[in-house]
Design a protein around this motif. Structure first.
Motif, PDB file in Angstrom:
ATOM      1  N   ASP A 171       9.489 -10.348 -13.026  1.00 62.09           N
ATOM      2  CA  ASP A 171       9.976 -10.826 -11.730  1.00 62.09           C
ATOM      3  C   ASP A 171       9.009 -11.789 -11.052  1.00 62.09           C
ATOM      4  O   ASP A 171       8.946 -11.863  -9.817  1.00 62.09           O
ATOM      5  N   ASN A 181       7.932 -15.443  -9.878  1.00 60.02           N
ATOM      6  CA  ASN A 181       8.679 -16.615  -9.422  1.00 60.02           C
ATOM      7  C   ASN A 181       8.808 -17.649 -10.550  1.00 60.02           C
ATOM      8  O   ASN A 181       7.841 -17.961 -11.238  1.00 60.02           O
ATOM      9  N   ILE A 221       3.771  -5.386   2.262  1.00 57.84           N
ATOM     10  CA  ILE A 221       4.941  -5.649   1.417  1.00 57.84           C
ATOM     11  C   ILE A 221       5.056  -4.576   0.340  1.00 57.84           C
ATOM     12  O   ILE A 221       4.066  -4.218  -0.311  1.00 57.84           O
ATOM     13  N   SER A 261       5.767  -3.646  -3.139  1.00 58.07           N
ATOM     14  CA  SER A 261       5.765  -4.403  -4.397  1.00 58.07           C
ATOM     15  C   SER A 261       6.988  -4.112  -5.256  1.00 58.07           C
ATOM     16  O   SER A 261       7.312  -4.860  -6.171  1.00 58.07           O
ATOM     17  N   THR A 313       9.985  -4.347  -4.326  1.00 61.78           N
ATOM     18  CA  THR A 313      11.103  -5.219  -3.962  1.00 61.78           C
ATOM     19  C   THR A 313      11.120  -6.491  -4.800  1.00 61.78           C
ATOM     20  O   THR A 313      12.031  -7.316  -4.664  1.00 61.78           O
ATOM     21  N   GLN A 323      11.085 -10.010  -6.400  1.00 63.82           N
ATOM     22  CA  GLN A 323      11.156 -11.388  -5.930  1.00 63.82           C
ATOM     23  C   GLN A 323      11.432 -11.472  -4.434  1.00 63.82           C
ATOM     24  O   GLN A 323      11.001 -12.420  -3.765  1.00 63.82           O
ATOM     25  N   ALA A 360      10.037  -9.821  -2.235  1.00 61.08           N
ATOM     26  CA  ALA A 360       8.733  -9.724  -1.562  1.00 61.08           C
ATOM     27  C   ALA A 360       8.196 -11.113  -1.246  1.00 61.08           C
ATOM     28  O   ALA A 360       7.608 -11.338  -0.177  1.00 61.08           O
ATOM     29  N   VAL A 361       8.406 -12.056  -2.147  1.00 61.11           N
ATOM     30  CA  VAL A 361       7.933 -13.429  -1.934  1.00 61.11           C
ATOM     31  C   VAL A 361       8.721 -14.083  -0.801  1.00 61.11           C
ATOM     32  O   VAL A 361       8.147 -14.756   0.061  1.00 61.11           O
ATOM     33  N   LEU A 415      -0.214  -5.140  -0.592  1.00 62.51           N
ATOM     34  CA  LEU A 415       0.876  -4.702  -1.471  1.00 62.51           C
ATOM     35  C   LEU A 415       0.852  -3.187  -1.590  1.00 62.51           C
ATOM     36  O   LEU A 415      -0.176  -2.603  -1.964  1.00 62.51           O
ATOM     37  N   ALA A 430       5.523  -9.587  -7.777  1.00 67.81           N
ATOM     38  CA  ALA A 430       5.146  -9.974  -6.408  1.00 67.81           C
ATOM     39  C   ALA A 430       3.662 -10.297  -6.319  1.00 67.81           C
ATOM     40  O   ALA A 430       3.267 -11.278  -5.677  1.00 67.81           O
ATOM     41  N   SER A 442       3.039 -13.730  -7.661  1.00 65.41           N
ATOM     42  CA  SER A 442       3.764 -14.859  -7.066  1.00 65.41           C
ATOM     43  C   SER A 442       3.327 -15.176  -5.648  1.00 65.41           C
ATOM     44  O   SER A 442       3.308 -16.342  -5.249  1.00 65.41           O
ATOM     45  N   ILE A 443       2.994 -14.155  -4.865  1.00 65.00           N
ATOM     46  CA  ILE A 443       2.753 -14.333  -3.421  1.00 65.00           C
ATOM     47  C   ILE A 443       1.659 -15.348  -3.144  1.00 65.00           C
ATOM     48  O   ILE A 443       1.820 -16.256  -2.328  1.00 65.00           O
TER      49      ILE A 443
END
Length: 481
Positions: A43, A45, A222, A224, A226, A228, A230-231, A248, A259, A262-263
Motif C-alpha cells: 500500500d 503510494n 495516524i 497505520s 488505514t 493509503q 493515512a497519506v 504512526l 503509510a 509514503s507519508i
C-alpha cells in the motif's frame, strides 16, 4: 509486525539475486519488478513506488554495479540506502521551546489513538527529561473523551486541566496555558478533538487553537492500518495546519506498512514516533535507517540494544556478562534475566529484531504465550537452593521431583533444562566475542547472510564498548565508596 508481508517478498527477491553467480540486466529488471509489486502490495503510494524503483535501477546500472564484485550485495545496499532516504534518512527530535512550557498539539481523526499516544509521549518525557507535563482536555465532543484522558493520565501520574464539555475548546486551552505557566510545567500536551473525517468545523477550531498558543509541535497521529488513506489524511491536516511531525500508531498490528514509507515522501513531514504496543511505554523514536533494515530482514540490533539498556540494571547486567563468560551462570541469574527480558516487550517482537529472523520459517507466526514464562518460573522455583546454584546437579530423579513440584510434565522440565544449557554455552561464546556458537545455532550460517553477520559483528563491538564503559563507571563508584 506491519512490514512482514513486504519483508518476506523483498527478502525472496534479494535471495534469488544472491544465488546467481553473475547478475545480468535481465536479473536486475526482474528484481525491480518484484520490488515494485512488493511495495504496491504494501500500500505504498504509486508515485512513490515509481520514483523509488527508477532511482534504484539507475544507481544499480549506472555505477557499474553489475560488473563489480558481489553485485547482489551492492544492490541490497542501494535498496537499503534508498529505503532509508524515502523514510527521512535520520530520526527527527521533538521541537522544544527556548522557555517553558513547550506546547505540543495532538491532532488526528477519531480512532487513531490520539489520547493514548498523548499519554505515551508524556511518560516518555517524564522518564527521559524528568519533565512535569500537563494535559489540556480540549476534546469536548466525543463521549467520555475527558474521562479517557483522565484515566490515561492517572496511570502515569500527570495532571489534567479540564473544564467539562460546555466550554469552548479555545477558551479551555487559554485557561489551561495560564495554569501551566503558574505551575511551571515543562510541557503542555493539548488533546484536541477528532472527527471521522476532515471537515471545515474541525479545522477551523484547530486553527484557532494554533493561533492562540503558537505550538512548538503539531503532531498528527495516524493509524497505520488505514493504509493509503493515512497519506490523504496527512495531506489534509498539513494543508490546513502545517503539521510539524507524524506519529504512526498500531504499527505492530496487521498493517501493510505503506503509510510509513509514503507519508514522508508525499508530505515532506517527518515521522517522529511510532507506537508498537498497548503499554504506556510502547512509543519509540522513528529511525528510518533501522526501519529500512527491518524491512529488508536485516534486523534492528540498535533498537534491541537500546531496549536492553533501558530495561536492564547496568551493574546486574555486568555481573551476568561476567558469569556467562566464566560459565558460572546459574538458575538464579536465569530467573533475574527472564524478569528483565519480559519488561522489553513480547518476546516474538524481540526475536524478530535479530538479523534474518523477521521471516525465518521456524519463527513464522510465532506467538509466545506469557504463561510459558510462568511455567518455566514454576520449574526453577521448585529447585532447591543448591540446584539453582549448580545446574549440573540435574540428574533424572531430581528432574522427576521438579516435574511433580511444579505441576509440569517431565518432558517440559527436560526441554527447559536442555534449552538452558544450550543458552549458557552459546552466550559464553558470544560474550567472549566468538560468533561460532551463534553460527552453530543456525546450522553454520548466520541468518541474513553477510548482512546478518555484519549486524551481529556490530552488536558484539557494541557489547564490548558498553562493557568497557560499565567497568569504568563501576571503578569510579567503588573509588567513591
Amino acid at each position: 509486525m506491519a512490514f512482514e508481508g513486504l519483508t518476506e517478498r523483498l527478502q525472496k527477491a534479494m535471495e534469488k539475486l544472491r544465488r546467481k553467480p553473475k547478475v545480468t540486466e535481465a536479473d536486475l529488471r526482474e528484481t525491480m519488478r518484484e520490488i515494485r509489486l512488493a511495495l504496491l502490495e504494501a500500500d505504498v503510494n504509486f508515485k512513490v513506488v515509481k520514483d523509488f524503483v527508477k532511482t534504484v535501477r539507475e544507481k544499480a546500472a549506472g555505477a557499474d554495479v553489475l560488473k563489480g564484485l558481489n553485485p547482489a550485495q551492492q544492490i541490497v545496499k542501494i535498496v537499503n540506502d534508498e529505503l532509508t532516504k524515502l523514510m527521512g534518512e535520520e530520526a527527527v527530535p521533538l521541537n522544544k521551546a527556548k522557555h517553558i512550557p513547550t506546547v505540543i498539539m495532538m491532532v488526528g481523526l477519531q480512532g487513531a489513538g490520539k489520547t493514548t499516544t498523548a499519554g505515551k509521549l508524556a511518560l516518555r518525557l517524564k522518564n527521559e527529561d524528568h519533565a512535569r507535563p500537563l494535559f489540556i482536555a480540549a476534546d469536548v465532543y466525543r463521549p467520555a473523551a475527558i474521562t479517557q484522558l483522565q484515566q490515561v493520565a492517572a496511570q502515569i501520574d500527570v495532571p489534567v486541566f479540564e473544564k467539562g464539555t460546555d466550554v469552548d475548546p479555545v477558551e479551555i486551552v487559554r485557561q489551561g496555558m495560564e495554569v501551566a505557566k503558574q505551575n511551571h510545567n515543562d510541557y503542555v500536551i493539548i488533546d484536541t478533538a477528532g472527527r471521522l473525517q476532515i471537515d471545515e468545523q474541525l479545522m477551523d477550531e484547530l486553527a484557532n487553537i494554533k493561533e492562540l498558543v503558537n505550538p512548538d509541535e503539531i503532531l498528527l497521529v495516524i493509524d497505520s492500518m488505514t493504509g493509503q488513506n493515512a497519506v490523504n489524511t496527512a495531506q489534509g491536516f498539513d494543508d490546513k495546519l502545517d503539521v510539524t511531525g507524524v506519529v504512526l500508531t498500531k504499527l505492530d498490528g496487521d498493517a501493510r506498512g505503506g503509510a510509513a514509507m509514503s507519508i514522508r515522501a508525499v508530505t515532506g513531514k517527518p515521522i517522529k514516533f511510532v507506537g508498537e504496543g498497548e503499554k504506556m511505554s510502547d512509543l519509540d523514536v522513528f529511525h528510518p535507517d533501522r526501519m529500512a533494515s527491518r524491512i529488508l530482514g536485516m534486523g534492528d540490533m540498535m533498537t534491541l540494544i537500546e531496549k536492553a539498556q533501558k530495561n536492564f540494571d547496568e551493574e546486574q547486567a555486568q555481573e551476568t556478562m561476567d558469569k556467562m563468560r566464566e560459565n558460572t551462570f546459574d538458575y538464579n541469574d536465569f530467573l533475574a534475566q527472564m524478569d528483565q527480558v519480559t519488561k522489553m516487550g513480547p518476546l516474538e517482537n524481540i526475536i524478530k529484531m535479530m538479523p534474518g529472523m523477521a521471516n525465518n520459517p521456524a519463527l513464522k507466526n510465532i506467538n509466545i504465550d506469557p504463561k510459558q514464562f510462568a511455567h518455566i518460573k514454576a520449574i526453577v522455583l521448585s529447585m532447591t537452593p543448591a540446584e539453582r546454584e549448580n545446574p549440573d546437579l540435574m540428574n533424572p530423579s531430581r528432574r522427576r521431583r521438579l516435574a511433580a513440584g511444579s505441576g509440569r510434565p517431565i518432558v517440559e522440565v527436560n526441554r527447559m533444562i536442555k534449552q538452558f544449557n544450550q543458552m549458557r554455552k552459546m552466550m559464553k561464546q558470544v560474550t567472549n566475542g566468538n560468533m561460532s556458537g551463534m553460527q552453530n545455532l543456525f546450522g553454520g550460517q548466520m541468518p541474513g547472510g553477510k548482512m546478518g553477520q555484519m549486524a551481529m559483528n556490530r552488536m558484539v563491538r557494541k557489547m564490548k564498548k558498553d562493557k568497557a564503559k560499565r567497568i569504568k563507571k563501576l571503578r569510579k563508584l567503588r573509588k567513591k565508596k
